[in-house]
Write an enzyme that holds these catalytic residues in place. Structure first.
Site, PDB file in Angstrom:
ATOM      1  N   ASP A  51       0.828  -1.214   0.000  1.00  0.00           N
ATOM      2  CA  ASP A  51       0.000   0.000   0.000  1.00  0.00           C
ATOM      3  C   ASP A  51       0.863   1.267   0.000  1.00  0.00           C
ATOM      4  O   ASP A  51       2.042   1.230   0.342  1.00  0.00           O
ATOM      5  CB  ASP A  51      -0.850   0.051   1.283  1.00  0.00           C
ATOM      6  CG  ASP A  51      -1.979  -0.961   1.265  1.00  0.00           C
ATOM      7  OD1 ASP A  51      -2.007  -1.800   0.358  1.00  0.00           O
ATOM      8  OD2 ASP A  51      -2.821  -0.898   2.176  1.00  0.00           O
ATOM      9  N   ASP A  52       0.212   2.359  -0.350  1.00  0.00           N
ATOM     10  CA  ASP A  52       0.742   3.717  -0.151  1.00  0.00           C
ATOM     11  C   ASP A  52       1.823   4.132  -1.142  1.00  0.00           C
ATOM     12  O   ASP A  52       2.416   5.192  -0.997  1.00  0.00           O
ATOM     13  CB  ASP A  52       1.261   3.939   1.283  1.00  0.00           C
ATOM     14  CG  ASP A  52       0.150   3.801   2.313  1.00  0.00           C
ATOM     15  OD1 ASP A  52      -1.007   3.553   1.914  1.00  0.00           O
ATOM     16  OD2 ASP A  52       0.444   3.924   3.512  1.00  0.00           O
ATOM     17  N   HIS A 102      -6.007   2.681  -4.022  1.00  0.00           N
ATOM     18  CA  HIS A 102      -5.957   2.986  -2.580  1.00  0.00           C
ATOM     19  C   HIS A 102      -6.456   4.417  -2.364  1.00  0.00           C
ATOM     20  O   HIS A 102      -6.009   5.099  -1.459  1.00  0.00           O
ATOM     21  CB  HIS A 102      -4.513   2.811  -2.088  1.00  0.00           C
ATOM     22  CG  HIS A 102      -4.366   2.616  -0.611  1.00  0.00           C
ATOM     23  ND1 HIS A 102      -5.189   1.816   0.139  1.00  0.00           N
ATOM     24  CD2 HIS A 102      -3.463   3.115   0.270  1.00  0.00           C
ATOM     25  CE1 HIS A 102      -4.809   1.831   1.409  1.00  0.00           C
ATOM     26  NE2 HIS A 102      -3.767   2.626   1.514  1.00  0.00           N
ATOM     27  N   HIS A 106      -5.445   9.020  -0.271  1.00  0.00           N
ATOM     28  CA  HIS A 106      -5.421   8.245   0.979  1.00  0.00           C
ATOM     29  C   HIS A 106      -6.499   8.738   1.944  1.00  0.00           C
ATOM     30  O   HIS A 106      -6.251   9.065   3.104  1.00  0.00           O
ATOM     31  CB  HIS A 106      -4.039   8.291   1.646  1.00  0.00           C
ATOM     32  CG  HIS A 106      -3.774   7.078   2.483  1.00  0.00           C
ATOM     33  ND1 HIS A 106      -4.027   7.043   3.835  1.00  0.00           N
ATOM     34  CD2 HIS A 106      -3.305   5.855   2.158  1.00  0.00           C
ATOM     35  CE1 HIS A 106      -3.714   5.842   4.305  1.00  0.00           C
ATOM     36  NE2 HIS A 106      -3.276   5.099   3.304  1.00  0.00           N
ATOM     37  N   TYR A 143      -6.773   2.441   5.636  1.00  0.00           N
ATOM     38  CA  TYR A 143      -6.995   1.961   7.014  1.00  0.00           C
ATOM     39  C   TYR A 143      -7.928   0.742   7.027  1.00  0.00           C
ATOM     40  O   TYR A 143      -8.308   0.270   8.097  1.00  0.00           O
ATOM     41  CB  TYR A 143      -7.562   3.066   7.919  1.00  0.00           C
ATOM     42  CG  TYR A 143      -6.865   4.388   7.715  1.00  0.00           C
ATOM     43  CD1 TYR A 143      -5.610   4.630   8.272  1.00  0.00           C
ATOM     44  CD2 TYR A 143      -7.430   5.393   6.927  1.00  0.00           C
ATOM     45  CE1 TYR A 143      -4.936   5.837   8.044  1.00  0.00           C
ATOM     46  CE2 TYR A 143      -6.773   6.589   6.697  1.00  0.00           C
ATOM     47  CZ  TYR A 143      -5.523   6.811   7.260  1.00  0.00           C
ATOM     48  OH  TYR A 143      -4.865   7.992   7.022  1.00  0.00           O
ATOM     49  N   HIS A 193       3.934  -2.057   3.101  1.00  0.00           N
ATOM     50  CA  HIS A 193       3.906  -0.731   2.477  1.00  0.00           C
ATOM     51  C   HIS A 193       5.221  -0.504   1.738  1.00  0.00           C
ATOM     52  O   HIS A 193       6.282  -0.470   2.386  1.00  0.00           O
ATOM     53  CB  HIS A 193       3.705   0.343   3.553  1.00  0.00           C
ATOM     54  CG  HIS A 193       2.405   0.196   4.299  1.00  0.00           C
ATOM     55  ND1 HIS A 193       2.232  -0.730   5.294  1.00  0.00           N
ATOM     56  CD2 HIS A 193       1.225   0.841   4.165  1.00  0.00           C
ATOM     57  CE1 HIS A 193       0.987  -0.639   5.762  1.00  0.00           C
ATOM     58  NE2 HIS A 193       0.352   0.305   5.085  1.00  0.00           N
TER      59      HIS A 193
HETATM   60 NI    NI Z   1      -2.641   3.177   3.274  1.00  0.00          NI
END
Ligand code: NI
Length: 248
Positions: A51-52, A102, A106, A143, A193
């Site tokens: 993620d991210d 995603h 965010h 989240y 991540h």
């Molecule tokens: Ni995230």
């Protein structure tokens, strides 16, 4: 008189009375053995998810490491970070990884009004479609949070995770890898991540150690296909066989 039954006749008798017996020719074929359905169910499949990202330096290093190891993973990217990192997104697709959404910035979706939720999802879809053509970009809500009302706005399956080493908190490659290797089960979806160098190092260590234990890494989409599960739009999955309750 003792009759000697030739092997070929024996094989015929066996196949006539029992379930069809496939002769095992794997030892005689030169090419890579084809995986049969029976063998496939014995293989331990798991999915690495990141993620991210993308982030120029860390994601590029991760892609290099995954390519060296023949591993495909899934990237839930942040839309606003895709801009400026188009090359990395192209590489992900070319190298067989799955790309997911995603949100654009965010966003904590459960705190947003209906229009903003749709905008956060669609803006990333547009950015990805412009780079890669049409596709279905499965959503991982930031989240892991989305309530039932907002989930009904989502036109793709949603993916949570089943194993979370909290890499963002540990920031220690060895500890993250140890946690995953100790707690892994076949069918798991692992959350990492690619934003953190320690998580990238951890991911490659996880691959090296779990491959030695007979694990095979596939994309989330492949994990569903292998397990024979057709994911539904607007539903949040912790793994192909386990739903995650929706929550704000
Ligand atoms: Ni995230």
């Amino acid at each position: 008189m003792r009759r000697i039954i030739p092997a070929a006749v024996l094989l015929l008798l066996l196949t006539a009375c029992c379930e069809p017996v496939e002769p095992d020719l794997s030892a005689y074929t030169a090419g890579p053995a084809e995986v049969t359905a029976a063998e496939e169910s014995e293989v331990k499949y798991v999915a690495l998810t990141f993620d991210d990202g993308p982030r120029a330096d860390t994601t590029a290093h991760l892609l290099d490491g995954l390519a060296e190891r023949g591993v495909r993973a899934t990237f839930f990217v942040i839309g606003e970070q895709v801009e400026g990192n188009a090359e990395l997104i192209g590489r992900m697709k070319a190298e067989g990884h799955q790309i997911g959404n995603h949100t654009y910035s965010h966003a904590r979706l459960s705190r947003m009004d209906r229009d903003t939720v749709i905008e956060e999802i669609q803006k990333t879809e547009v950015v990805l479609s412009e780079l890669l053509g049409e596709g279905s970009w499965w959503l991982r809500p930031p989240y892991g949070l989305i309530d039932e009302g907002r989930a009904s706005l989502v036109g793709t399956p949603m993916i949570y995770w089943s194993l979370d080493p909290e890499d963002w908190k540990l920031l220690d490659a060895r500890k993250v890898a140890d946690y995953v290797v100790k707690n892994i089960s076949p069918g798991d979806i692992i959350l990492l991540h690619d934003f953190y160098p320690t998580s990238v190092d951890a991911a490659l260590e996880i691959v090296d150690r779990l491959q030695m234990e007979g694990y095979t890494f596939v994309t989330v989409e492949e994990l569903f296909r292998i397990q024979g599960v057709e994911p539904e739009n607007g539903v949040l999955y912790a793994s192909p066989t386990r739903l995650r309750p929706l929550a704000g």
